[in-house]
Design a protein around this motif. Structure first.
Motif, short mmCIF file in Angstrom:
data_model
loop_
_atom_site.label_atom_id
_atom_site.label_comp_id
_atom_site.label_asym_id
_atom_site.label_seq_id
_atom_site.Cartn_x
_atom_site.Cartn_y
_atom_site.Cartn_z
N TYR A 1 0.82 -1.21 0.00
CA TYR A 1 0.00 0.00 0.00
C TYR A 1 0.85 1.26 0.00
O TYR A 1 0.38 2.33 -0.43
CB TYR A 1 -0.97 -0.02 1.18
CG TYR A 1 -2.19 -0.84 0.88
CD1 TYR A 1 -3.18 -0.35 0.03
CD2 TYR A 1 -2.34 -2.12 1.38
CE1 TYR A 1 -4.30 -1.10 -0.28
CE2 TYR A 1 -3.45 -2.89 1.08
CZ TYR A 1 -4.43 -2.37 0.25
OH TYR A 1 -5.53 -3.14 -0.08
N ALA A 2 2.09 1.16 0.44
CA ALA A 2 3.00 2.28 0.27
C ALA A 2 3.28 2.50 -1.22
O ALA A 2 3.30 3.64 -1.71
CB ALA A 2 4.30 2.04 1.03
N ALA A 3 3.50 1.39 -1.95
CA ALA A 3 3.70 1.50 -3.39
C ALA A 3 2.45 2.02 -4.08
O ALA A 3 2.52 2.82 -5.02
CB ALA A 3 4.10 0.14 -3.98
N ARG A 4 1.27 1.58 -3.61
CA ARG A 4 0.01 2.08 -4.16
C ARG A 4 -0.12 3.58 -3.94
O ARG A 4 -0.62 4.32 -4.80
CB ARG A 4 -1.17 1.37 -3.52
CG ARG A 4 -1.46 -0.02 -4.06
CD ARG A 4 -1.99 0.04 -5.50
NE ARG A 4 -3.23 0.79 -5.57
CZ ARG A 4 -4.44 0.25 -5.48
NH1 ARG A 4 -4.55 -1.06 -5.29
NH2 ARG A 4 -5.51 0.98 -5.59
N GLY B 1 2.30 5.68 -3.83
CA GLY B 1 3.15 6.32 -4.83
C GLY B 1 2.50 6.38 -6.19
O GLY B 1 2.60 7.38 -6.91
N VAL B 2 1.79 5.31 -6.57
CA VAL B 2 1.10 5.29 -7.86
C VAL B 2 -0.03 6.32 -7.88
O VAL B 2 -0.20 7.07 -8.86
CB VAL B 2 0.56 3.88 -8.16
CG1 VAL B 2 -0.32 3.90 -9.41
CG2 VAL B 2 1.70 2.90 -8.33
N ASP B 3 -0.81 6.37 -6.81
CA ASP B 3 -1.93 7.32 -6.75
C ASP B 3 -1.42 8.76 -6.83
O ASP B 3 -2.02 9.60 -7.52
CB ASP B 3 -2.72 7.11 -5.47
CG ASP B 3 -3.49 5.79 -5.46
OD1 ASP B 3 -3.71 5.25 -6.56
OD2 ASP B 3 -3.84 5.31 -4.38
N LEU B 4 -0.33 9.04 -6.13
CA LEU B 4 0.24 10.38 -6.21
C LEU B 4 0.73 10.67 -7.63
O LEU B 4 0.58 11.80 -8.14
CB LEU B 4 1.38 10.53 -5.21
CG LEU B 4 2.10 11.88 -5.20
CD1 LEU B 4 1.13 12.99 -4.82
CD2 LEU B 4 3.28 11.86 -4.23
N SER B 5 1.29 9.69 -8.30
CA SER B 5 1.78 9.88 -9.66
C SER B 5 0.63 10.13 -10.63
O SER B 5 0.76 10.96 -11.55
CB SER B 5 2.57 8.64 -10.11
OG SER B 5 3.70 8.45 -9.28
N ILE C 1 5.29 -1.80 -7.95
CA ILE C 1 4.16 -1.69 -8.87
C ILE C 1 4.61 -0.89 -10.09
O ILE C 1 5.23 0.18 -9.95
CB ILE C 1 2.95 -1.00 -8.21
CG1 ILE C 1 2.44 -1.83 -7.02
CG2 ILE C 1 1.82 -0.80 -9.21
CD1 ILE C 1 1.30 -1.17 -6.28
N VAL C 2 4.32 -1.42 -11.27
CA VAL C 2 4.60 -0.71 -12.52
C VAL C 2 3.27 -0.52 -13.25
O VAL C 2 2.53 -1.49 -13.45
CB VAL C 2 5.59 -1.48 -13.41
CG1 VAL C 2 5.78 -0.76 -14.75
CG2 VAL C 2 6.93 -1.64 -12.71
#
Length: 391
Positions: free
Chosen positions: A42-45, A47-51, A328-329
């Protein structure tokens, strides 16, 4: 006998206690690791949401202020280009008060995991789908650039030349085309199913590649070829190359005269405002190359280029917690912009066919191009994700 029975009971009880304690410890560690992986994921998620928010902000800014900024629109690229990490790194130059404020803000955050996220331009690569594009210009340009990657490798690498100097790379590119083409006959001649005699019954698939890894399954492809192509190809291209974002491999594929030295100078120039900064248009770009002594080929001017914006992005977010990491990519694609660009090529070629002797020279995203004269409204909602991978 009583002593023996007592010792035996103690041993049995001790063994049971040890087994229960061991199983409990294993179960605890498994659950802790699962929780750590969940927090890292969820930390990676995050980062994706912020991107996605940054990309959406960039699209809105480009839509509203891109034309007003003109040649300075590259300033907006920092909205998505700038790498981001959590916790926010504290620069060494800050004073003690600012550092304390940042430390206090981080302490108040409920997020105890960390992540690092980067956003890259995915569209400025060679799109394999263009080999079967309805636009002849896209087909020929893509084919020429893929072949140039192999020819450049042969010129620069003696070991590669020794192994594959006599290899017919045209047939390999034809095989990549056959994979996607719905035509039964092969570009190499004959029925293309004959090249898939060792494959399952549903081959060739006669469809676009679903992942880049599928390229490994093309007849004639090996790991040497795949590792050479992989950094420069995509299936999510924006139907034109942006020289201000393209990698060195892609830049060299634009023309045989673009050597390593010239490609390095291109990258140096576009990143330094004192040397001219990003390229403004085709004349600026090709003029810079010819000014370095390159003699460009006849087909070079037909290569589709774009300079004013980026539409397709690759997000890479890595979350970490307690030594556990998850990655996550995601690939974001502006499908409407891609469709409009292809339509512009096709319409331009139809006009050229009505004028015998004319040379098709499409200019994507040029204000003089009818297909691009009116910018389409920005779609509502978050950017469109076309690929999602986790590991």
């Amino acid at each position: 006998m009583a002593l023996i029975m007592a010792v035996t009971c103690v041993l049995v009880i001790s063994w049971i206690a040890m087994e229960v304690s061991y199983d409990s410890l294993i179960e605890y560690n498994v659950n802790v690791n699962s929780l750590n992986r969940l927090k890292a994921y969820y930390a990676a998620r995050a980062g994706v949401d912020l991107s996605l928010l940054r990309i959406k902000t960039y699209q809105q800014a480009q839509s509203q202020f891109g034309k007003q900024l003109g040649g300075n629109s590259e300033m907006l690229d920092q909205i998505w280009k700038f790498p981001f990490a959590w916790p926010v790194p504290v620069p060494d130059g800050l004073n003690a008060v600012d550092k304390d404020q940042i430390a206090s803000s981080l302490k108040e955050s409920i997020m105890d995991a960390s992540y690092v996220v980067t956003i890259e331009d995915e569209g400025s690569k060679i799109d394999l789908g263009d080999l079967v594009s309805p636009s002849k210009v896209l087909q020929e340009s893509t084919r020429r650039r893929i072949l140039e990657i192999f020819q450049s490798k042969i010129k620069d690498d003696q070991e590669f030349q020794r192994k594959y100097g006599n290899y017919r790379f045209e047939e390999l590119v034809n095989a990549i085309t056959d994979w996607q083409s719905k035509i039964r006959s092969s570009a190499n001649g004959g029925d293309k199913r004959a090249f898939y005699s060792d494959y399952p019954d549903n081959f060739p698939p006669n469809r676009a590649f679903r992942t880049i890894q599928e390229v490994r399954m093309v007849p004639g492809m090996n790991e040497d070829f795949y590792e050479l192509l992989e950094p420069a190809i995509t299936i999510y291209g924006m139907k034109a190359i942006n020289p201000n974002e393209a990698s060195k491999e892609v830049l060299k594929s634009l023309d045989p005269e673009i050597t390593d030295e010239i490609a390095d100078e291109i990258i140096k120039r576009r990143g330094d405002p004192n040397l001219g900064g990003p390229f403004k248009n085709k004349e600026d770009f090709w003029g810079f190359i010819t000014g370095r002594g390159a003699r460009l080929g006849e087909k070079t001017e037909e290569t589709p280029l774009v300079f004013d914006k980026v539409t397709n992005f690759r997000i890479k977010s890595t979350g970490e917690y307690a030594g556990v990491s998850r990655e996550i990519v995601a690939v974001v694609m502006d499908l409407q912009s891609v469709a409009n660009t292809v339509k512009g090529y096709v319409d331009k070629e139809k006009q050229q066919q009505q004028q015998p002797g004319a040379t098709p020279t499409p200019t994507p995203n040029n204000p003089q191009n009818p297909a691009q004269s009116q910018s389409a409204p920005l779609p509502k909602g978050p950017p469109r994700i076309v690929y999602w991978g986790e590991r």
